[in-house]
Each structure stands twice: as structure tokens, then as C-alpha cells.
Design an enzyme around this catalytic site. Structure first.
Site, PDB file in Angstrom:
ATOM      1  N   ASP A  16      39.593  37.365  47.053  1.00  0.00           N
ATOM      2  CA  ASP A  16      39.415  37.378  45.595  1.00  0.00           C
ATOM      3  C   ASP A  16      37.929  37.442  45.257  1.00  0.00           C
ATOM      4  O   ASP A  16      37.143  36.615  45.702  1.00  0.00           O
ATOM      5  CB  ASP A  16      40.046  36.118  44.991  1.00  0.00           C
ATOM      6  CG  ASP A  16      40.225  36.231  43.487  1.00  0.00           C
ATOM      7  OD1 ASP A  16      39.377  36.843  42.819  1.00  0.00           O
ATOM      8  OD2 ASP A  16      41.213  35.687  42.959  1.00  0.00           O
TER       9      ASP A  16
ATOM     10  N   HIS B  86      40.859  40.408  43.595  1.00  0.00           N
ATOM     11  CA  HIS B  86      41.526  39.795  42.441  1.00  0.00           C
ATOM     12  C   HIS B  86      42.703  40.638  41.975  1.00  0.00           C
ATOM     13  O   HIS B  86      43.734  40.117  41.559  1.00  0.00           O
ATOM     14  CB  HIS B  86      40.524  39.600  41.309  1.00  0.00           C
ATOM     15  CG  HIS B  86      41.010  38.688  40.223  1.00  0.00           C
ATOM     16  ND1 HIS B  86      41.370  37.384  40.453  1.00  0.00           N
ATOM     17  CD2 HIS B  86      41.203  38.892  38.898  1.00  0.00           C
ATOM     18  CE1 HIS B  86      41.760  36.818  39.327  1.00  0.00           C
ATOM     19  NE2 HIS B  86      41.674  37.716  38.367  1.00  0.00           N
TER      20      HIS B  86
ATOM     21  N   SER C  15      45.677  35.460  37.072  1.00  0.00           N
ATOM     22  CA  SER C  15      44.334  35.031  36.714  1.00  0.00           C
ATOM     23  C   SER C  15      44.398  33.919  35.657  1.00  0.00           C
ATOM     24  O   SER C  15      44.933  32.855  35.914  1.00  0.00           O
ATOM     25  CB  SER C  15      43.518  36.239  36.235  1.00  0.00           C
ATOM     26  OG  SER C  15      42.161  35.927  36.130  1.00  0.00           O
TER      27      SER C  15
END
Length: 817
Positions: free
Chosen positions: A740, A774, A667
Site C-alpha cells: 500500500d 492502495h 480506504s
């Protein structure tokens, strides 16, 4: 055991020189596989009376087949249309009860054959437990008789779990309020209906900026699907299974009973919807129903929140955050902004907190006026409550003492500190569930004392504590503090007079287990084994060092179990996640503990100690901007300086080979990784998972950056590694979940970054993990991800070929580009 190849599902996009290809799933070395597949530690929950502990075995990683079930992505929600519940849930599979402190463990009988348990909740009187079970077609409600350790299904009830919390116990523990699928709703709307015209959005001069969100409504067909799956009926169901509908069907976000059980607070979302904002910003109607379902009071009908300022402490105008006062029979409270929702306005009072008691037809009572943004209330007694507030600009947090029976315009300050000054964090006031099942302050000494549970950050690491504070004098007395060689965290307060509470205790070599503390007596409640016994004793050290500007830094250093210093420096994997600070002293404070037990989650870099690497995990990368300066104004300079300082410290210790270091991150850590490769020559390889690389695609702010692209274009440009794709010569592995759901990290970010790198001749590989969000979940995807990472590290770090080495003119004396 080797995984079977699934041709129809294994379509990880592994791009080599210029072409994409379908590749079968692979597995990393067995030592890594064994750690990944170690049984997870059970979850634990305690009855509020301290007499029972519930242990829940956790579902192992789902298969890719399970993960590939249908998923509906609408209005910021992700639903399984077959079940009308969330599409991604970490389930429990068994329930075990244990009477405290040393009673016999009981396996709950009567559970569904293939249990997928979530939303577990104790009844207020602790005699029953409710939970949801997700089948292939429905979300069901189940009840557990605690004394008998037996479970049973509530028949003829299918829950609508679109918003997650699908039931609440009533205070008498005899019934529950549930959101149910509307009976007879028919088939889902067709999605292939021909449009009747174009989709039009319009703005007429009003500022309506929005951050970058995923899974939004896109067209009328989406709106119809959202209505179908989100519409629910509130139902009162008693423990015998008898049901009574309350009110009318609607997009019910929540339904909470008053502490006396006479009323229900219902929050309903409704049209007009937005194509640029998630459901949390849709218009909201707030009603109070009588327990028979009739309307007692319509409190407010709030419009679409599409004009909220772009700031982290910005809020909509009007009443917000309606809830029941936990310690009163039926009193509502809420906050209202006095600054138009913009904390940057120079006003003395930014938020007011109000109360309104049943029958809700009297005068609204002002409870408190706050100079910061309201963050919530903690209720205690008729004369004690705590109000919390914050301000993002300088990370200021405050807590005020409020007397609900005699409120004053200016409440008494209890705490005033920076949220980033962890060394002086006073702790969080302990709460427990009262007879109605609502959380209230844990008080003692005739109501004059509260109890603070803190992380206890200090120069020697985190040392959690329990303090007793006199609410009148503000003097504190320390009950207990964690001591070496253990890391011990208080998790539940039981008895103030006897200093009785429950902790979770671990060490570098012992896994977390739960203990009952009675003054100096320590009673073990669990004996969970070490799930990683095969790896032996990990060598962990918390490093403390400085970067050139004097900011103190830390990192967790892990070495292979059999490593000896005479073995010399090792190839190294560095993992980090940058954080922004407004004070360099706060940025340099030590976090973590040398005594924590190392857990191997799917995202951990520590797996690679099994492959002969030194691992620097949790390397601190503080980005500091003091006073009027913003942290990101000098982001890349501070980023490179922090990374270089970590490598230099590892080299000084003789365990890190500075010529064989890789950097990885997930991330915002992936964003960091790409920037480090663009702006330095410190690393032999990089691994970036699920990142964002072009900040112009998140123009209304990102991470801790409040300024928009138009306010600080030079910052957005300088921080975007996409703009420096031509400078990245170090091999980089890009990995992204195909689905995601994180704001700003669209898979498009990795796709475009890969194309830019490829276009400039970089050594780059791009892997798309099917059906992953994610965070990654499926066993096949996780193991393949680890194989990709291990192969990349082996090829470019541990055993680099001459072709992958950098030319001499690329490496400057300071290792900075």
C-alpha cells in the site's frame, strides 16, 4: 478457465482462528469472473484541430508475475529499477486513428511487438504523435506519422521516466525535449554496504510537522539509490533522431520549452534530502536555459520545504509554481505567499502573482493580488486571463478576470461560490491547445466570450451543459444540456461559431460512445459494444431520502436483472465513502445520474447483483460541521444515522432485508465500515479494504481533518475504531495490499487492528494481497479478493448460521451501541 496455482507467489495470508496460512488463489462464481474479464473500453484522445481521433486499447489486468517485478520505493516514488520508469502503469496495447467526422479507421502499423504504451501526446501541429514504450529493460520513445498511420522507434535513447512525464514536444513540432538516462552511469550502488555510523535526525526548536507519508528515504544507501535512478539529462531530439544534450545532468523534475521555442524552464531537485518528506518537498532549483543549453537565468533556489504549516491550503514561503504563460512567446509567471504560507493569518492579500518576460533581466511585473490562496492561471489572450483561488476552511472558490496587458491590484471577480455547492457550480472554462501546444481559453465572439463546461448537478441528477459567457457582461447563454434518458458529457470543443463539440454519451443500458454535435445534428464517432451484455439489463434506481436531522441523502440501488417485487426483500450489500461538508444544504445535494452506464471496476460492489443481492452503491454519508463546528466533532453520530436511514429506505421499498445487510468500503470507506460495526448493530457483516483504523498513527491530520492529534485528541480517539475493538462483535473481513502506497494506510493499520480484534474474540479474517498497492491490479489478486468477499457474504449475510447471529441484548431499539 481455472487459474493455475503458483506456489511461489500465492501467499495470501488468510488467517482463520489463530494461525496464519498460505492459501492458493481462488476464483469467485463464474458470473463475477465474466464481468471482471470483460474487455475494457478504449481510451480516446482528440487532435486539437478536431480532424483526428486516437483510440487506444487498454491493457487487461496484469498477472501476479508481472506485478511482482522489482520495485524500488524511495523518496515517495515507486520505480522499476530495470526500466528506470514507474513500477505501476496502466498501458495501452494498440493505437487506432480515425479521421473526423466519419473517416475510415486506421490501425497504426509498426508498433513494437509487445506494446506497453503510455505518455501519449500529440505534436502541436497534429501531424505526429509521440508515446513511450516500456520494454523489460528500458523506456523508449516512439513517434507516429498521423497521415501514414505508422510508428517508428527513436533509436539510441533510453528515457528516465522517474517523474512520469519524460518528454515534451517543442512548439515547432520538429523536435522534443526528453529526460534521458545518463550515459555511462555504471552499475547501481550496492545496498548491502556496512554502515559507517548511526542514522541521526535532529531538530533545534523549529516547528517542522509532517503528515504521514509512505516510501521515504531511510538511510544513506537509499540516498545513493535515489541519486542513481532519479538523475537525468535533458536532451533535445529532433524527429530524425539527432540528439543534443541541454545543460547538466541532475534530478530533473521537469523541462518545458517556452511557447516560442527559444528557452527551456528546468526544475531540479537537490540535496539536502529529508527522511520525513517526499521528493516534492526537497530543495528545488528553477533555471531558464537557452535552447542551446546555456544558462539564461537562475530564477530561484528554494530550500527544503520542511516548515510548511499543517493545513490543506498551506504553502511554502517564497516563489512557487513557475510556468510559462501559454499565450505569450516567453513570459514566466509564479505566485508568492504573503501570509507566511498560512492562510489562517488575518491579512488582506494572501498571494501575489508575478510575471517576468524574456530576456528575464527586467523588472518583475505584479499581475494580481488575491485574497485567497492562489490555485492557478488560465491564459487566453493578451487582454484576458483567469486567476483561480480557494480557501479550505469554508470551501470557498473564486475566479478573477485579469488583463495581462494592464493588470490591476484588485482584479474583477468572475465567480465566487462554495466548491461543495454543486447546484450553483458555473462550470469550468473550456480550453484548447494553441499553435505552440499550450492550453489556452477557448474564446469566441471577438474575444468577448468564453465557454463553460459543467456537470450540471440538480435535484433530478447531473445534467452536463455547455454555456457561452460574455466576459464583459457576465451574461450566459446555454448552448446545450444533457437530457434524459441519456447522460452526456462534453469532452472537446471544436468550433465556437458552428456550436461544434464532442461528447461522450451513455444511458443505463447503452455503454459510453463518442459523438460529434453540430448544433442539433448528432454524428456517432464510435460504436463500442456493451462489454457486459451477458448480465442482461441491470435495474438501477437513484434513491432520495432524509436522515432524522433533515439532511437529504441519496444512494444508487441495484437489483438482480430478474428480480420481481413479489420475490420479497433481499440480502443487501451497502457500499459508501464518507465526505465532509461545511453546509448541510450542500451535503444534501443530489449527485450522479440515473442514466449513467454501470461499469464494473475491480472495486465495485455491483458484482453481487449476480448472486441475488440488492446493492446500495455510493450511499451518501455526509459528515457536516457548520460555522465554527468541525464535521468530525460528531462523526460517529452522523455516520450511524446516515447508514440507518439508507437501510430504512431500502426496507420501506420492500427490497432490502434489514436483518441481512453487509457494509463494505475501501480506504476511508474501510475506516467507515469498522466504525459502523463498532458503534451500531445495523449489519450482519463488514468488509474493510486497505483502511486506517488508528488515527494516532496519522497525528498531523487525515482525510479532511486539519487539526492535529494534540489539538483535538478527543476527536482522534473517538474516530479510531481500533479503540473499540472490544465492541465489534459483527464478523469483519479485512483486506489490504501488501505494498500500500497511500498516505496513512500502511498495512500495519490492518495488522494491528486484526490483532486487537482477535485478542477480544471477534470473528475476523485478514487477507494480505501480495505486491498490491492502495488500488489493486493483478488478475489473480482481484479474483481472489472477490472470492473472499463472496464467501464472507454467503456465510454471514445470505445464509447466516445461528452461531454468527447476535444475541438479543446486543441490539438496541435504535440499533445504536
Amino acid at each position: 478457465m481455472k487459474l493455475p496455482i503458483l506456489p511461489s507467489l500465492a501467499f495470501v495470508c488468510c488467517t482463520l482462528t489463530v494461525a496464519a496460512q498460505n492459501a492458493p488463489y481462488q476464483q469467485p462464481p463464474k458470473a463475477i469472473v465474466d464481468l471482471v474479464e470483460a474487455a475494457p473500453t478504449p481510451r480516446v484522445s482528440f487532435a486539437s484541430n478536431g480532424q483526428w481521433m486516437l483510440m487506444m486499447d487498454v491493457q487487461d489486468m496484469p498477472t501476479i508475475e508481472e506485478l511482482s517485478q522489482p520495485e524500488l520505493r524511495i523518496a515517495g516514488l515507486r520505480l522499476n529499477p530495470r526500466t528506470n520508469g514507474p513500477s505501476r502503469v496502466s498501458y495501452s496495447t494498440t493505437l487506432r486513428l480515425k479521421r473526423l467526422p466519419d473517416g475510415k479507421e486506421l490501425l497504426v502499423q509498426g508498433l513494437p511487438k509487445t506494446a506497453r504504451i503510455s505518455e501519449v501526446g500529440w505534436s502541436p501541429d497534429n501531424t505526429k504523435i509521440a508515446f513511450t514504450n516500456t520494454t523489460d529493460k528500458h523506456v523508449e520513445l516512439w513517434l507516429v506519422d498521423v497521415a501514414a498511420a505508422s510508428a517508428r522507434l527513436v533509436p539510441n535513447l533510453f528515457l528516465n521516466s522517474a517523474f512520469g512525464d519524460s518528454y515534451t514536444w517543442t512548439p515547432d513540432s520538429k523536435s522534443l525535449l526528453a529526460t534521458a538516462v545518463v550515459g555511462g552511469r555504471g552499475e547501481a550502488p550496492a545496498t548491502n554496504v556496512a554502515p559507517t555510523g548511526p542514522i541521526v535526525q535532529e531538530n533545534t526548536g523549529r516547528k517542522a510537522a509532517a503528515r504521514t507519508y509512505q516510501d521515504l528515504l531511510k538511510n544513506p544507501a537509499d540516498e545513493r539509490l535515489f541519486d542513481y535512478y532519479a538523475t537525468a539529462q535533458v536532451v533535445k531530439v529532433d524527429v530524425t533522431g539527432r540528439m543534443q544534450p541541454l545543460g547538466s545532468p541532475g534530478i530533473i523534475e521537469s523541462a518545458k520549452p517556452s511557447p516560442d521555442g527559444r528557452f527551456v524552464l528546468v526544475k531540479t531537485r537537490h540535496r539536502p534530502y529529508s527522511y520525513t518528506l517526499p521528493v516534492s518537498s526537497f530543495p528545488q532549483r528553477v533555471d531558464v536555459l537557452n535552447i542551446d543549453g546555456t544558462l539564461a537565468k537562475r530564477l530561484v533556489d528554494l530550500p527544503l520545504a520542511d516548515n510548511v504549516p499543517i493545513a490543506f491550503d498551506a504553502v511554502p514561503v517564497g516563489p512557487r509554481g513557475h510556468n510559462w504563460r501559454a499565450d505569450a512567446p516567453a513570459t514566466l509567471y509564479w505566485a508568492e505567499a504573503q501570509d507566511g504560507g498560512n492562510l489562517k493569518k488575518d491579512v488582506a492579500v494572501h498571494d501575489k502573482v508575478f510575471m517576468l518576460a524574456a530576456p528575464f533581466d527586467g523588472t518583475t511585473q505584479l499581475l494580481a493580488e488575491l485574497p485567497l490562496r492562489y490555485r492557478g492561471m488560465q491564459w487566453g489572450t493578451n487582454t484576458l486571463a483567469l486567476a483561480n483561488g480557494y480557501r479550505w476552511a469554508d470551501r470557498k472558490e473564486m475566479t478573477w478576470i485579469v488583463n495581462p496587458s494592464a493588470p490591476t491590484v484588485t482584479p474583477t471577480v468572475l465567480f465566487d461560490h462554495s466548491s461543495q455547492d454543486t447546484y450553483h457550480d458555473p462550470g469550468t472554462p473550456a480550453q484548447h491547445r494553441n499553435a505552440a501546444g499550450y492550453p489556452v481559453l477557448f474564446t469566441g465572439k471577438g474575444g468577448d466570450a468564453i465557454y463553460l463546461l459543467g456537470q450540471g448537478s440538480s435535484p433530478e441528477g447531473d445534467r452536463p451543459f455547455v454555456d457561452q459567457m460574455n466576459i464583459k457582461t457576465h451574461q450566459t447563454e446555454r448552448w446545450w444540456r444533457s437530457a434524459a434518458p441519456y447522460y452526456e458529457v462534453p469532452v472537446a470543443m471544436l468550433d465556437a461559431d458552428r456550436h461544434e463539440f464532442v461528447t461522450r454519451r451513455e444511458s443505463a443500458t447503452q455503454p459510453p460512445n463518442y459523438y460529434l454535435r453540430q448544433n442539433s445534428r448528432l454524428v456517432p464517432l464510435t460504436s463500442f459494444p456493451n462489454p457486459y451484455a451477458t448480465i442482461g439489463s441491470l435495474k438501477k434506481q437513484v434513491l432520495q431520502y432524509k436522515r432524522p436531522d433533515g439532511v437529504s441523502l441519496t444512494a444508487n440501488l441495484y437489483l438482480p436483472p430478474n428480480y420481481k417485487k413479489e420475490d420479497g426483500p433481499l440480502p443487501t450489500l451497502m457500499e459508501a465513502y464518507p465526505r465532509e461538508y461545511k453546509d448541510k444544504n450542500d451535503a444534501g445535494q443530489v449527485s450522479g445520474s440515473p442514466y449513467t452506464f454501470t461499469r464494473f471496476g475491480w472495486s465495485s460492489p455491483v458484482f453481487w447483483v449476480t448472486q441475488g443481492y440488492a446493492v446500495m452503491q455510493g450511499v451518501s454519508i455526509p459528515i457536516v460541521g457548520e460555522g465554527t463546528k468541525e464535521p468530525n466533532d460528531t462523526y460517529t453520530e452522523q455516520l450511524v444515522a446516515s447508514a440507518k436511514a439508507a437501510i430504512d429506505e431500502g426496507a420501506r421499498l420492500g427490497v432490502v432485508d434489514p436483518k441481512r445487510v453487509a457494509v463494505m468500503g475501501h480506504s476511508y470507506g474501510a475506516f467507515m465500515t469498522a466504525n459502523l460495526l463498532a458503534h451500531s448493530n445495523l449489519f450482519k457483516a463488514g468488509i474493510a479494504r486497505s483502511g486506517a483504523y488508528n488515527r494516532t498513527l496519522t497525528p498531523f491530520g487525515f482525510q479532511a481533518e486539519e487539526r492535529t492529534y494534540w489539538q483535538a485528541p478527543e476527536v482522534y480517539q473517538a474516530m479510531s475504531p481500533f479503540n473499540y475493538a472490544d465492541k465489534i462483535k459483527t464478523p469483519i473481513l479485512l483486506i489490504h495490499g501488501e505494498a500500500d502506497n497511500n498516505s496513512g494506510t500502511f498495512p500495519l493499520q490492518s495488522e494491528r487492528f486484526y490483532n486487537a480484534l482477535k485478542g477480544h474474540g471477534a470473528t475476523v479474517r485478514y487477507v494480505v494481497l501480495p505486491f498490491e498497492a492502495h488500488s489493486y491490479a493483478a488478475r489473480e489478486n482481484i479474483l481472489h479478493m472477490l472470492w473472499e468477499m463472496d464467501s464472507w457474504l454467503d456465510k454471514y449475510v445470505k445464509n447466516p448460521t445461528p452461531a454468527s447471529t447476535q444475541s438479543g441484548d446486543e441490539v438496541g431499539a435504535a440499533n445504536v451501541k
